[in-house]
Design an enzyme around this catalytic site. Sequence first.
Site, PDB file in Angstrom:
ATOM      1  N   GLY A 191      44.390  82.159  57.368  1.00 44.05           N
ATOM      2  CA  GLY A 191      45.674  81.492  57.170  1.00 44.05           C
ATOM      3  C   GLY A 191      46.864  82.334  57.553  1.00 44.05           C
ATOM      4  CE  LYS A 243      51.729  79.325  57.524  1.00 43.72           C
ATOM      5  NZ  LYS A 243      50.655  79.339  56.565  1.00 43.72           N
ATOM      6  CG  ASP A 264      52.334  77.757  54.044  1.00 42.23           C
ATOM      7  OD1 ASP A 264      52.092  76.748  54.727  1.00 42.23           O
ATOM      8  OD2 ASP A 264      51.792  78.855  54.266  1.00 42.23           O
ATOM      9  CG  ASP A 265      55.532  80.675  55.193  1.00 45.74           C
ATOM     10  OD1 ASP A 265      55.746  80.791  53.969  1.00 45.74           O
ATOM     11  OD2 ASP A 265      54.821  81.472  55.823  1.00 45.74           O
ATOM     12  CE1 TYR A 306      54.008  82.019  49.726  1.00 41.29           C
ATOM     13  CE2 TYR A 306      54.814  80.041  50.823  1.00 41.29           C
ATOM     14  CZ  TYR A 306      54.649  81.414  50.788  1.00 41.29           C
ATOM     15  OH  TYR A 306      55.124  82.198  51.811  1.00 41.29           O
ATOM     16  CG  ASN A 309      49.194  86.025  51.100  1.00 40.85           C
ATOM     17  OD1 ASN A 309      48.363  85.618  51.913  1.00 40.85           O
ATOM     18  ND2 ASN A 309      50.256  85.312  50.754  1.00 40.85           N
ATOM     19  CG  ASP A 350      50.457  87.570  58.280  1.00 46.20           C
ATOM     20  OD1 ASP A 350      50.805  88.183  57.250  1.00 46.20           O
ATOM     21  OD2 ASP A 350      50.349  86.320  58.316  1.00 46.20           O
ATOM     22  CG  ASN A 399      45.971  84.692  54.630  1.00 45.71           C
ATOM     23  OD1 ASN A 399      45.379  84.479  55.690  1.00 45.71           O
ATOM     24  ND2 ASN A 399      47.285  84.926  54.585  1.00 45.71           N
TER      25      ASN A 399
HETATM   26  C1  GDL Z   1      52.855  83.632  53.902  1.00 40.13           C
HETATM   27  C2  GDL Z   1      52.023  82.567  54.512  1.00 40.13           C
HETATM   28  C3  GDL Z   1      50.751  83.103  55.133  1.00 40.13           C
HETATM   29  C4  GDL Z   1      50.889  84.547  55.554  1.00 40.13           C
HETATM   30  C5  GDL Z   1      51.206  85.338  54.320  1.00 40.13           C
HETATM   31  C6  GDL Z   1      51.275  86.846  54.495  1.00 40.13           C
HETATM   32  C7  GDL Z   1      51.255  81.745  52.302  1.00 40.13           C
HETATM   33  C8  GDL Z   1      51.027  80.576  51.416  1.00 40.13           C
HETATM   34  N1  GDL Z   1      51.762  81.494  53.536  1.00 40.13           N
HETATM   35  O1  GDL Z   1      53.951  83.391  53.529  1.00 40.13           O
HETATM   36  O2  GDL Z   1      50.410  82.270  56.210  1.00 40.13           O
HETATM   37  O3  GDL Z   1      49.711  85.015  56.144  1.00 40.13           O
HETATM   38  O4  GDL Z   1      52.450  84.918  53.812  1.00 40.13           O
HETATM   39  O5  GDL Z   1      52.265  87.217  55.410  1.00 40.13           O
HETATM   40  O6  GDL Z   1      51.001  82.843  51.904  1.00 40.13           O
END
Ligand code: GDL
Length: 449
Positions: free
Chosen positions: A8, A39, A115-116, A162, A223, A228, A256
């Site tokens: 994700g 994403k 999200d985002d 979130y 996370n 990323d 993730n």
């Molecule tokens: C986020 C993004 C996710 C990303 C992560 C870490 C969520 C729900 N969405 O905001 O795609 O990989 O942060 O950078 O976490």
Amino acid sequence: MLSGVIEGFYGRAWTEAQRLKMLDWISAAKMNTFVYAPKDDIHIRARWREPYEPAALSRLVALNEAASARGIRFMVAIAPCLDITYSDPSETERLTARIDQLLAIGITDFVLLFDDIPNALLPVDSPHFENFADAQCTVANTAYAHLKSHGGGSMLFCPTEYCARFAGNDVATSDYLNTLGAKLCAEIDVFWTGPDIVSERITPDSLEEIAAVLRRKPMIWENFHANDYDIRRVMLGPLAGRDSAVLPLISGFITNPNNEFDANFIPVHTTGQFVCSRAYDPETALINALADWQSAFRFALDSNTMPLAEIRLLVELLYQPFSCGPGVERALAHARALLSTHRPDVASSAWIAGLAALRAFKASVVSLFEHLTEIDNRDLFYALGPYVWEAREEITHLVSYLDWLDGAPGPDDVFPAEDLIYNFYRRGFGVAVQDILKRDDEGRYHHGI
Ligand code: GDL
């Protein structure tokens, strides 16, 4: 309880071969779910309205089959959030058409991602809904009813708020989250990343609070091992900052992890240990994971593997979002102590012992890098080599400076000598901005100091 991995993150998605390997890791870790949600997969976000082309569909079929052969639930994400008009029924129909297309190839479980994006209704939608959450619930409930009436399975929902930070650190009074709790169909589980996007700790109290607002146990979107948001780092260490006491308070735990596929062995292994244990201990989990990972570090030229202590050093250098591993933190503490005075007393026993420890540490990092270049698994080497290269350069530089100090330079001597250029020193735009905007020990910004 659902447990497993969500692909994700932002950035280049994993390959089909990597996903198959990930399914093996999930299964070996006794977890049960893989969520396909890259994403930057154009089909998931930007082109959510368009049906999948045949080639993409057959890849999803193959993954779904591979997952079910291993007893893993394969879930596919759809993220209409960038530009959906919530009040336009034809938009919801496009969403259900996407679901139908995937149902037709045997994919039954879905994740809706919101999200985002800015937490705001478009003017065209405002007259139709109480707030943004109301709009999302309306679309999600319709999609879920459609899914159930067409033989589908489960649906997860990733909200716009979130984490607690996105709710102004006050989840109890968030209109958005309270509306979700009241209006989102009770069978749809809701993702939650904890107090922050990347949460140092997730406590039972915070989960009880969000569960009361959402009127259901949250589904953790973890996370902790994601990288990323800072591609200059990679997180190899064990999951930490979450106690087994959170398990009864959540409906699932989906991680993730790192973009670099090969960096994720310990993240997945320790996440599996966390969800399966009633007394999770990160250090024990790390020892177990290292033992299982060692065979991936077989040398190309003989059948030996890198020693466990060396793989542990690798992991400790590239550890967790909020700290290095304990041995590396000790080395850093030595360095801080040695450099705590401008011109140290190089004859003191503290200086001599500290410098010896750092020279030994440097030698072990240099040898780690050399051994890593010799492993048979080139994907693993390419994934981690650049980070270890950097660690080697930095520690070599630090020890050269300490060696120079050890020679008791005169008050006017400087290091380095002018003709030395250290090309590993970071430059470029990011460094320039951080140089302008300095941070103090508490992380607050200042300028001109
Ligand atoms: C986020 C993004 C996710 C990303 C992560 C870490 C969520 C729900 N969405 O905001 O795609 O990989 O942060 O950078 O976490």
